[in-house]
Scaffold this active site. Sequence first.
Site, PDB file in Angstrom:
ATOM      1  N   LYS A  48       4.816   8.054   0.164  1.00  0.00           N
ATOM      2  CA  LYS A  48       5.150   9.417   0.954  1.00  0.00           C
ATOM      3  C   LYS A  48       6.243  10.068   0.571  1.00  0.00           C
ATOM      4  CE  LYS A  48       2.397   8.259   5.079  1.00  0.00           C
ATOM      5  NZ  LYS A  48       2.319   8.105   6.479  1.00  0.00           N
ATOM      6  N   ASP A  50       6.867   4.203   2.713  1.00  0.00           N
ATOM      7  CA  ASP A  50       7.001   5.375   3.835  1.00  0.00           C
ATOM      8  C   ASP A  50       8.410   5.387   4.332  1.00  0.00           C
ATOM      9  OD1 ASP A  50       6.616   7.160   5.846  1.00  0.00           O
ATOM     10  OD2 ASP A  50       5.485   5.986   7.314  1.00  0.00           O
ATOM     11  N   THR A  51       8.796   4.544   5.300  1.00  0.00           N
ATOM     12  CA  THR A  51      10.368   4.631   5.793  1.00  0.00           C
ATOM     13  C   THR A  51      10.876   3.565   4.671  1.00  0.00           C
ATOM     14  OG1 THR A  51       9.897   2.696   7.316  1.00  0.00           O
ATOM     15  CG2 THR A  51       9.811   4.862   8.037  1.00  0.00           C
ATOM     16  N   GLY A  52      10.146   2.693   4.195  1.00  0.00           N
ATOM     17  CA  GLY A  52      10.833   1.993   3.068  1.00  0.00           C
ATOM     18  C   GLY A  52      11.449   0.355   3.899  1.00  0.00           C
ATOM     19  N   LEU A  53      11.003   0.354   5.192  1.00  0.00           N
ATOM     20  CA  LEU A  53      11.682  -0.681   5.936  1.00  0.00           C
ATOM     21  C   LEU A  53      10.842  -2.043   5.573  1.00  0.00           C
ATOM     22  CD1 LEU A  53      12.038   0.989   9.396  1.00  0.00           C
ATOM     23  CD2 LEU A  53      13.912   0.184   8.345  1.00  0.00           C
ATOM     24  N   THR A  54       9.613  -1.937   5.576  1.00  0.00           N
ATOM     25  CA  THR A  54       8.701  -3.214   5.021  1.00  0.00           C
ATOM     26  C   THR A  54       9.170  -3.665   3.722  1.00  0.00           C
ATOM     27  OG1 THR A  54       7.000  -2.009   6.186  1.00  0.00           O
ATOM     28  CG2 THR A  54       6.312  -4.091   4.883  1.00  0.00           C
ATOM     29  N   ASP A  93       0.702  -1.151   0.025  1.00  0.00           N
ATOM     30  CA  ASP A  93      -0.066  -0.020  -0.115  1.00  0.00           C
ATOM     31  C   ASP A  93       0.666   1.241   0.060  1.00  0.00           C
ATOM     32  OD1 ASP A  93       0.927  -0.533   2.651  1.00  0.00           O
ATOM     33  OD2 ASP A  93      -0.834  -0.177   3.726  1.00  0.00           O
TER      34      ASP A  93
HETATM   35  P1  IMP Z   1       7.322   1.539   5.889  1.00  0.00           P
HETATM   36  O1  IMP Z   1       7.957   0.305   6.523  1.00  0.00           O
HETATM   37  O2  IMP Z   1       7.671   2.552   6.914  1.00  0.00           O
HETATM   38  O3  IMP Z   1       7.663   1.858   4.254  1.00  0.00           O
HETATM   39  O4  IMP Z   1       5.807   1.333   5.819  1.00  0.00           O
HETATM   40  C1  IMP Z   1       5.109   0.662   5.296  1.00  0.00           C
HETATM   41  C2  IMP Z   1       3.780   0.175   6.093  1.00  0.00           C
HETATM   42  O5  IMP Z   1       3.431   1.039   7.031  1.00  0.00           O
HETATM   43  C3  IMP Z   1       2.896   0.222   4.873  1.00  0.00           C
HETATM   44  O6  IMP Z   1       2.863  -0.884   4.156  1.00  0.00           O
HETATM   45  C4  IMP Z   1       1.326   0.589   5.741  1.00  0.00           C
HETATM   46  O7  IMP Z   1       0.830  -0.734   6.078  1.00  0.00           O
HETATM   47  C5  IMP Z   1       1.783   1.358   6.980  1.00  0.00           C
HETATM   48  N1  IMP Z   1       1.773   2.963   6.712  1.00  0.00           N
HETATM   49  C6  IMP Z   1       2.714   3.722   6.674  1.00  0.00           C
HETATM   50  N2  IMP Z   1       2.157   4.788   6.555  1.00  0.00           N
HETATM   51  C7  IMP Z   1       0.724   4.742   6.646  1.00  0.00           C
HETATM   52  C8  IMP Z   1      -0.310   5.506   7.065  1.00  0.00           C
HETATM   53  O8  IMP Z   1      -0.190   6.743   6.847  1.00  0.00           O
HETATM   54  N3  IMP Z   1      -1.536   5.147   7.272  1.00  0.00           N
HETATM   55  C9  IMP Z   1      -1.580   3.720   7.571  1.00  0.00           C
HETATM   56  N4  IMP Z   1      -0.639   2.774   7.486  1.00  0.00           N
HETATM   57  C10 IMP Z   1       0.544   3.198   7.059  1.00  0.00           C
HETATM   58 MG    MG Z   2       1.487  -2.493   4.950  1.00  0.00          MG
END
Ligand code: IMP
Ligand code: MG
Length: 186
Positions: free
Chosen positions: A130, A102-106, A99
Amino acid sequence: MPYSRIVLNSEQIDRIVTRMSRDIASAIDDRDNCLALVVLDGAKYFARDLLAKLDFPIETEFIKASSYVGTRSSGRVSLPDAEALRDAVCGRDILLVDDIYDTGLTLSRMLEWLRRGRANSIKTCVLLEKEVPHTQTVTIDFLGTKIDDEFLIGYGLDHNEQYRELPHIGVLSSDKISQTPPAYNP
Ligand code: IMP
Ligand code: MG
């Protein structure tokens, strides 16, 4: 209303998802070897619409990943059912569907796991990016749209498991932010 502002309404989402499905359909060569891997829970609604719009049938698996606690990334990504999916990804051309970048960690954790599991090739497909300095830089092959750094809900995106079912994507209103998120449980 749990939204303070709508960022993408359902028609705008539909247009983006239709365009992405066309781009994906024309970029995938070996359709039989392609496996869509959907990151749960956030990408559930996006993936359902995206994959249904493809003009070919695509085998699909789901993998749970979680890193968020309340409105913040915990900095740790857990993949509780990765082991059970190891054989399913080996040798396949993976379309990784998530979806938000954001940080890219996932995404980087997923990519590392797929490479270790000897996927034949990997393409990433993400609805929203983001506009933040990402902790991990990831190449996104198919991107819906870029968005500002705000906490969003709807169309699969949740806040402590609420609001996923809403049809639009919007900014979570500040009075709905829960001050006591559940404990992080990897
Ligand atoms: P990342 O690992 O920080 O890139 O975040 C990835 C996961 O965090 C996404 O796949 C989302 O499931 C969740 N996430 C990040 N930002 C949001 C947000 O604004 N609303 C809800 N879930 C978020
Ligand atoms: Mg997610």
